[in-house]
Design an enzyme around this catalytic site. Structure first.
Site, PDB file in Angstrom:
ATOM      1  CG  ASP A  66       1.739  25.826  81.554  1.00  0.00           C
ATOM      2  OD1 ASP A  66       3.154  25.726  81.081  1.00  0.00           O
ATOM      3  OD2 ASP A  66       1.358  26.970  81.948  1.00  0.00           O
ATOM      4  CB  THR A  99       8.342  25.643  80.326  1.00  0.00           C
ATOM      5  OG1 THR A  99       7.924  26.827  80.466  1.00  0.00           O
ATOM      6  CG2 THR A  99       8.923  24.813  81.433  1.00  0.00           C
ATOM      7  CB  THR A 100       7.128  22.137  76.605  1.00  0.00           C
ATOM      8  OG1 THR A 100       6.055  22.274  77.615  1.00  0.00           O
ATOM      9  CG2 THR A 100       7.235  20.856  76.072  1.00  0.00           C
ATOM     10  CG  ASP A 400       2.049  30.650  80.948  1.00  0.00           C
ATOM     11  OD1 ASP A 400       2.788  31.139  81.863  1.00  0.00           O
ATOM     12  OD2 ASP A 400       2.063  29.509  80.758  1.00  0.00           O
TER      13      ASP A 400
END
Length: 538
Positions: A66, A99-100, A400
């Site tokens: 994550d 996010t990534t 998430d």
């Protein structure tokens, strides 16, 4: 007269100990830091991504893929990397996903920009193109929405896609339906969804795929009296915030007696106040349960002392004390009833109802389950796993996944996933640059368009396929007008994302493009890095 020579940097004139990095070095350091962070996170993207092992200073280990968890847990020395990490974690806080992807796009935007800057183009011109591309895509996204019916099947697909990038596919498939049902349970017409009403509880035993959704509440404590019942059917539930224990007075006080009988009488009088409160609860139980198969449960936010527990146990009442404040609201939403702050004038109207209340013991821990409620508006996701590492990994993914489902319900639409949106956005920006723009700013738009392709490129690379081959197949489909075609991570070919249930959240993509462009613009305009704080000479 000779001109006065200027100091190399005004900061050093003011502070001899200041460290100054000039424009070229500052830009090079900024881009290198962004590229380094991108290289760390790029292998995590997508369902085929790999896992990172984080080891802290105390030697504790955390396994995760994550991006939000990684950026929160990692320690950064470089200011640029720290800034990008804070930006990406803001994306995670607001959307729970992307996010990534945000880190990858920031790194790629800077990489594309340096191609033109190294040839003499001013960074301001590039950033103007970035701003134009962001505004244009924000408007264009409205035309790319897939107006799907927001039903359970779609929400399960959204949840599964979010989970599949963080946990094993088998666990993602199982949790997807649980998370969808959990969000739909707490959803109320005309009100914003409150995910705090979904309790996430963990139990370290059995296997990772034995997690369950409890349409009620699970509390991490049990009865404190050996004679209390441990398994009740058809139970009335009284939720209260009343002290059922002897408390010392707030001021110093004492009593004087002349005989043992006087002392005993004073002690009984002092105790009688607490006993009267407990007796009122017992009287209510007798009133509502007399002549029926109903049972009675008391869940109190404050304490219940041993003598009061004994009185309740003699009446076959299950009493739980020191319940968490957050669980009191969840409890009334799950099984109904009204929380009371006084035991005076208790009536049946304040009681909730649960079809099954039982206690489970796991090692030294006790868990109380309140299940089979009539119309629950709160629920519990009970995560089970054989190890602490797997439980933490699943718990992060669940948080998430819940937000992904919530965002989809609030957006009322989705976007095609699997790199389909990025490829369509790239082609749209190229057409805008060719038709509607003149001057150097169009180079910034082209750089922005090329940077978006880092998402399908990374998906193909992490899946073990030839990047250029997969990208060409995908672009050929988009040239034909098939704008919902994304990348199949199992074959490397183009696939209809909409038909296969591969979607991206509208809010996630919008937020991601906004944050990535803003932070990239700011970093490109940095011309000096000054270390001239108050403690620089210490």
């Amino acid at each position: 007269s000779l001109p006065t020579p200027l100091p190399p940097a005004m900061a050093q004139l003011l502070n001899r100990g200041a460290e100054v990095t000039g424009r070229d070095m500052a830009l090079s350091a900024t881009i290198s830091a962004a590229q380094g962070l991108r290289e760390v996170l790029k292998t995590n993207l997508g369902p085929k991504g790999t896992i990172k092992m984080l080891v802290d200073g105390a030697g504790a280990i955390k396994l995760t893929k994550d991006g939000g968890v990684l950026l929160n847990e990692m320690q950064f020395q470089n200011p640029t990397a720290s800034l990008i990490a804070r930006t990406a974690t803001a994306q995670d806080d607001m959307c729970g996903d992307g996010t990534t992807s945000t880190v990858l796009i920031i790194g790629e935007l800077l990489k594309q920009a340096v191609r033109y800057i190294s040839e003499g183009l001013h960074p301001r011109v590039v950033t103007d193109g970035f701003d134009f591309a962001r505004d244009e895509l924000t408007k264009w996204m409205e035309t790319q929405k897939l107006q799907k019916s927001i039903d359970r099947e779609l929400l399960v697909d959204i949840s599964r896609l979010s989970l599949a990038t963080k946990v094993k596919p088998a666990i993602a498939n199982q949790l997807a339906e649980m998370l969808t049902d959990a969000v739909r349970t707490v959803q109320r017409e005309g009100q914003q969804i409150d995910l705090h009403m979904v309790e996430i509880m963990t139990m370290q035993h059995k296997k990772d795929d034995e997690s369950v959704l409890v349409r009620g509440l699970v509390m991490d404590h049990g009865a404190r009296h050996p004679d209390m019942p441990r398994d009740l059917k058809n139970a009335y539930v009284l939720t209260c915030n009343v002290s059922l224990e002897y408390e010392k007075s707030e001021v110093n006080a004492g009593f004087y007696y002349g005989s043992a009988e006087q002392r005993e009488g004073l002690v009984k009088a002092e105790r009688a106040m607490v006993n009267d409160r407990v007796q009122k609860v017992i009287d209510l139980k007798k009133k509502v349960c007399a002549g029926t198969d109903k049972t009675f449960v008391v869940i109190n936010q404050k304490g219940i002392d041993p003598e009061s527990l004994d009185m309740l146990a003699r009446e076959n009442i299950l009493g739980l004390r020191r319940a968490k404040r957050r669980n009191m609201e969840r409890l009334t939403l799950a099984c109904g009833g009204i929380p009371v702050n006084s035991v005076d004038d208790l009536t049946e109207d304040v009681l909730g109802f649960a079809g099954h209340v039982h206690e489970e013991v796991l090692g030294e821990d006790k868990f109380t389950f309140v299940e089979e409620t009539k119309n629950p508006m709160s629920c519990t996701i009970l995560i089970k796993g054989a190890s602490r590492h797997s439980i933490i990994q699943i718990k992060d993914a669940v948080r998430d996944g819940l937000r992904a489902v919530k965002n989809t319900i609030e957006d009322g639409c989705v976007l095609p996933g699997g790199g389909a949106f990025e490829m369509a956005a790239k082609r749209h920006l190229y057409s805008i640059a060719d038709k509607a723009m003149i001057g150097k700013a169009k180079l910034g738009v082209i750089a922005f368009a090329d940077a978006l392709l880092c998402i399908p490129k990374t998906l193909a690379e992490n899946s073990g396929f030839d990047v250029m081959d997969s990208l060409i197949k995908l672009e050929e489909e988009h040239i034909k007008g098939n704008t919902t075609m994304g990348l199949d991570v199992n074959t490397g070919n183009a696939i209809d994302s909409s038909a296969m249930g591969i979607y991206d959240g509208f809010h996630v993509k919008k937020q991601m493009l906004g944050l990535a462009s803003v932070i990239s613009t700011q970093l490109l305009l940095v011309d000096e890095v000054l270390r001239a704080g108050k403690d620089v000479n210490k």
